[in-house]
Design an enzyme around this catalytic site. Sequence first.
Site, PDB file in Angstrom:
ATOM      1  N   GLU A  87       6.057   8.506  -0.138  1.00 21.93           N
ATOM      2  CA  GLU A  87       6.015   8.043   1.246  1.00 21.93           C
ATOM      3  C   GLU A  87       6.928   8.885   2.131  1.00 21.93           C
ATOM      4  OE1 GLU A  87       6.733   3.822   0.754  1.00 21.93           O
ATOM      5  OE2 GLU A  87       4.885   3.671  -0.434  1.00 21.93           O
TER       6      GLU A  87
ATOM      7  N   TYR B  15      12.138  -1.712  -0.584  1.00 25.96           N
ATOM      8  CA  TYR B  15      11.760  -1.808  -1.993  1.00 25.96           C
ATOM      9  C   TYR B  15      12.699  -2.687  -2.830  1.00 25.96           C
ATOM     10  CZ  TYR B  15       7.754   1.248  -1.698  1.00 25.96           C
ATOM     11  OH  TYR B  15       6.523   1.758  -1.410  1.00 25.96           O
TER      12      TYR B  15
END
Length: 156
Positions: free
Chosen positions: A140, A98
């Site tokens: 997630e 990310y």
Amino acid sequence: MTPETIQIVKSTAPVVKEKGKEITERMYEIAFNERPEYRRFFENTHMKSPEEGRKQAAKLAASVYAYASHIDELEKLSDAVEQIANAHVNTRVIAEQYPVIGECLLAAMKDILGDAATPEVMEAWTEAYNSLAAIFITREQEIYREQDKKMQAEFK
């Protein structure tokens, strides 16, 4: 997020809608140039060809626009977050990716928006991206744990 961040991001939604596909195509270009190994995460998904890559960029652009438009009412995005989080898990996206993708997205925004990408706008988008990334990372990780528990139960 601060109210100022929310206001700035929401106010940029129209330009993000207008320039979104350009921004996301540039983001993938930056990401794949800087981190060629990231291309592997997309080889079995929507990025099998340049045409499919453009479709993926358009989907991401629509998601970024939806986020900017609804940043003050994120509950409206819960179904989309769930769908995207599951897709990320299926392609084995991990939390450590990310920050790199975020840097690429922000660099692309700066490139495409030019003078409109003021320090205040970029600071707001950095905060907004990090906030959204945290939402995805948390969900997630939950999905990965659920899958792990299921696998462990199957081996018993």
